[in-house]
Design a protein around this motif. Sequence first.
Motif, PDB file in Angstrom:
ATOM      1  N   ALA A 189      30.830   5.686  15.214  1.00  0.00           N
ATOM      2  CA  ALA A 189      31.719   5.187  16.261  1.00  0.00           C
ATOM      3  C   ALA A 189      32.876   4.376  15.690  1.00  0.00           C
ATOM      4  O   ALA A 189      33.946   4.307  16.281  1.00  0.00           O
ATOM      5  N   ARG A 190      32.649   3.762  14.543  1.00  0.00           N
ATOM      6  CA  ARG A 190      33.683   2.911  13.951  1.00  0.00           C
ATOM      7  C   ARG A 190      33.516   2.866  12.445  1.00  0.00           C
ATOM      8  O   ARG A 190      32.468   3.237  11.917  1.00  0.00           O
ATOM      9  N   VAL A 191      34.528   2.378  11.784  1.00  0.00           N
ATOM     10  CA  VAL A 191      34.498   2.217  10.332  1.00  0.00           C
ATOM     11  C   VAL A 191      34.747   0.746  10.022  1.00  0.00           C
ATOM     12  O   VAL A 191      35.690   0.148  10.524  1.00  0.00           O
ATOM     13  N   LEU A 192      33.866   0.183   9.214  1.00  0.00           N
ATOM     14  CA  LEU A 192      33.977  -1.211   8.799  1.00  0.00           C
ATOM     15  C   LEU A 192      34.186  -1.275   7.292  1.00  0.00           C
ATOM     16  O   LEU A 192      33.752  -0.385   6.561  1.00  0.00           O
ATOM     17  N   SER A 193      34.775  -2.363   6.832  1.00  0.00           N
ATOM     18  CA  SER A 193      34.812  -2.631   5.398  1.00  0.00           C
ATOM     19  C   SER A 193      33.508  -3.322   5.026  1.00  0.00           C
ATOM     20  O   SER A 193      32.754  -3.775   5.895  1.00  0.00           O
ATOM     21  N   VAL A 196      23.759   7.898   4.241  1.00  0.00           N
ATOM     22  CA  VAL A 196      24.253   8.460   2.986  1.00  0.00           C
ATOM     23  C   VAL A 196      25.091   7.389   2.311  1.00  0.00           C
ATOM     24  O   VAL A 196      25.996   6.817   2.925  1.00  0.00           O
ATOM     25  N   TYR A 197      24.764   7.122   1.061  1.00  0.00           N
ATOM     26  CA  TYR A 197      25.426   6.085   0.280  1.00  0.00           C
ATOM     27  C   TYR A 197      26.171   6.721  -0.885  1.00  0.00           C
ATOM     28  O   TYR A 197      25.689   7.679  -1.488  1.00  0.00           O
ATOM     29  N   ARG A 198      27.319   6.142  -1.238  1.00  0.00           N
ATOM     30  CA  ARG A 198      27.989   6.471  -2.497  1.00  0.00           C
ATOM     31  C   ARG A 198      28.058   5.177  -3.295  1.00  0.00           C
ATOM     32  O   ARG A 198      28.445   4.128  -2.778  1.00  0.00           O
ATOM     33  N   VAL A 199      27.630   5.275  -4.550  1.00  0.00           N
ATOM     34  CA  VAL A 199      27.478   4.100  -5.404  1.00  0.00           C
ATOM     35  C   VAL A 199      28.399   4.229  -6.611  1.00  0.00           C
ATOM     36  O   VAL A 199      28.526   5.305  -7.206  1.00  0.00           O
ATOM     37  N   ASP A 200      29.050   3.121  -6.965  1.00  0.00           N
ATOM     38  CA  ASP A 200      29.899   3.075  -8.151  1.00  0.00           C
ATOM     39  C   ASP A 200      29.558   1.811  -8.927  1.00  0.00           C
ATOM     40  O   ASP A 200      29.628   0.711  -8.373  1.00  0.00           O
ATOM     41  N   ARG A 201      29.159   1.962 -10.165  1.00  0.00           N
ATOM     42  CA  ARG A 201      28.839   0.840 -11.048  1.00  0.00           C
ATOM     43  C   ARG A 201      27.851  -0.137 -10.431  1.00  0.00           C
ATOM     44  O   ARG A 201      28.033  -1.342 -10.470  1.00  0.00           O
ATOM     45  N   GLY A 202      26.801   0.414  -9.805  1.00  0.00           N
ATOM     46  CA  GLY A 202      25.736  -0.420  -9.283  1.00  0.00           C
ATOM     47  C   GLY A 202      26.014  -1.078  -7.944  1.00  0.00           C
ATOM     48  O   GLY A 202      25.243  -1.933  -7.525  1.00  0.00           O
ATOM     49  N   CYS A 203      27.101  -0.670  -7.275  1.00  0.00           N
ATOM     50  CA  CYS A 203      27.423  -1.238  -5.960  1.00  0.00           C
ATOM     51  C   CYS A 203      27.738  -0.124  -4.965  1.00  0.00           C
ATOM     52  O   CYS A 203      28.301   0.909  -5.326  1.00  0.00           O
ATOM     53  N   ILE A 204      27.381  -0.366  -3.708  1.00  0.00           N
ATOM     54  CA  ILE A 204      27.666   0.607  -2.650  1.00  0.00           C
ATOM     55  C   ILE A 204      29.149   0.512  -2.297  1.00  0.00           C
ATOM     56  O   ILE A 204      29.658  -0.561  -1.971  1.00  0.00           O
ATOM     57  N   VAL A 205      29.835   1.662  -2.378  1.00  0.00           N
ATOM     58  CA  VAL A 205      31.259   1.717  -2.051  1.00  0.00           C
ATOM     59  C   VAL A 205      31.521   2.522  -0.783  1.00  0.00           C
ATOM     60  O   VAL A 205      32.612   2.480  -0.231  1.00  0.00           O
ATOM     61  N   GLU A 206      30.511   3.250  -0.336  1.00  0.00           N
ATOM     62  CA  GLU A 206      30.636   4.014   0.901  1.00  0.00           C
ATOM     63  C   GLU A 206      29.245   4.183   1.504  1.00  0.00           C
ATOM     64  O   GLU A 206      28.274   4.395   0.791  1.00  0.00           O
ATOM     65  N   MET A 207      29.179   4.080   2.835  1.00  0.00           N
ATOM     66  CA  MET A 207      27.902   4.223   3.531  1.00  0.00           C
ATOM     67  C   MET A 207      28.179   4.865   4.882  1.00  0.00           C
ATOM     68  O   MET A 207      29.031   4.404   5.630  1.00  0.00           O
ATOM     69  N   VAL A 250      25.275  -6.083  -3.604  1.00  0.00           N
ATOM     70  CA  VAL A 250      25.228  -4.625  -3.783  1.00  0.00           C
ATOM     71  C   VAL A 250      26.229  -3.861  -2.918  1.00  0.00           C
ATOM     72  O   VAL A 250      26.369  -2.652  -3.072  1.00  0.00           O
ATOM     73  N   VAL A 251      26.956  -4.530  -2.021  1.00  0.00           N
ATOM     74  CA  VAL A 251      27.967  -3.874  -1.186  1.00  0.00           C
ATOM     75  C   VAL A 251      29.324  -4.462  -1.550  1.00  0.00           C
ATOM     76  O   VAL A 251      29.532  -5.669  -1.418  1.00  0.00           O
ATOM     77  N   THR A 252      30.262  -3.619  -1.989  1.00  0.00           N
ATOM     78  CA  THR A 252      31.581  -4.129  -2.349  1.00  0.00           C
ATOM     79  C   THR A 252      32.339  -4.556  -1.095  1.00  0.00           C
ATOM     80  O   THR A 252      32.145  -3.984  -0.017  1.00  0.00           O
ATOM     81  N   PRO A 253      33.214  -5.553  -1.209  1.00  0.00           N
ATOM     82  CA  PRO A 253      34.012  -5.992  -0.060  1.00  0.00           C
ATOM     83  C   PRO A 253      34.864  -4.860   0.528  1.00  0.00           C
ATOM     84  O   PRO A 253      35.129  -4.830   1.723  1.00  0.00           O
ATOM     85  N   THR A 254      35.268  -3.929  -0.325  1.00  0.00           N
ATOM     86  CA  THR A 254      36.124  -2.825   0.131  1.00  0.00           C
ATOM     87  C   THR A 254      35.335  -1.575   0.501  1.00  0.00           C
ATOM     88  O   THR A 254      35.930  -0.531   0.776  1.00  0.00           O
ATOM     89  N   ALA A 255      34.010  -1.679   0.518  1.00  0.00           N
ATOM     90  CA  ALA A 255      33.192  -0.515   0.883  1.00  0.00           C
ATOM     91  C   ALA A 255      33.631   0.012   2.245  1.00  0.00           C
ATOM     92  O   ALA A 255      34.078  -0.736   3.111  1.00  0.00           O
ATOM     93  N   ARG A 256      33.484   1.306   2.424  1.00  0.00           N
ATOM     94  CA  ARG A 256      33.803   1.958   3.701  1.00  0.00           C
ATOM     95  C   ARG A 256      32.468   2.280   4.364  1.00  0.00           C
ATOM     96  O   ARG A 256      31.686   3.073   3.848  1.00  0.00           O
ATOM     97  N   VAL A 257      32.208   1.653   5.524  1.00  0.00           N
ATOM     98  CA  VAL A 257      30.933   1.798   6.214  1.00  0.00           C
ATOM     99  C   VAL A 257      31.195   2.414   7.583  1.00  0.00           C
ATOM    100  O   VAL A 257      31.891   1.831   8.407  1.00  0.00           O
ATOM    101  N   SER A 258      30.638   3.593   7.811  1.00  0.00           N
ATOM    102  CA  SER A 258      30.849   4.309   9.074  1.00  0.00           C
ATOM    103  C   SER A 258      29.523   4.447   9.812  1.00  0.00           C
ATOM    104  O   SER A 258      28.512   4.800   9.216  1.00  0.00           O
TER     105      SER A 258
END
Length: 110
Positions: A39-43, A95-106, A28-36
């Motif tokens: 303090a930091r941002v992870l893929s 806060v999550y952003r979802v695209d086509r059933g996968c989390i692309v931002e969190m 459910v989490v894309t490899p390219t998701a942006r996770v903040s």
Amino acid sequence: AVSRTPLETVDAFTAAYNARDLAAVEAVVTPTARVSDGARVLSGTELIANYRTRVFTVEPAYVSRPLQQLTAGDMVAQTEALTGGAAGAFTGLTVYRVDRGCIVEMSVNR
């Protein structure tokens, strides 16, 4: 494309997190998701690696319980109570952003 609403996707992520099911998190989490976390941002790939080596193996297990959820289009805001971990209980807002059933931002706010 996966046929899941944004809310169903976030619910699937929460269930996978609570079960410590890395494969289900990866589903459910894309490899390219942006996770903040403020303090930091992870893929998404870095998040999964963090879960694999630390969160799911070393730390006492937190359990996330959704308190409230608000949806707007492809976004889901979820307040949640986390219990069971080394730092004690706390609440947060993710806060999550979802695209086509996968989390692309969190965005995790604790």
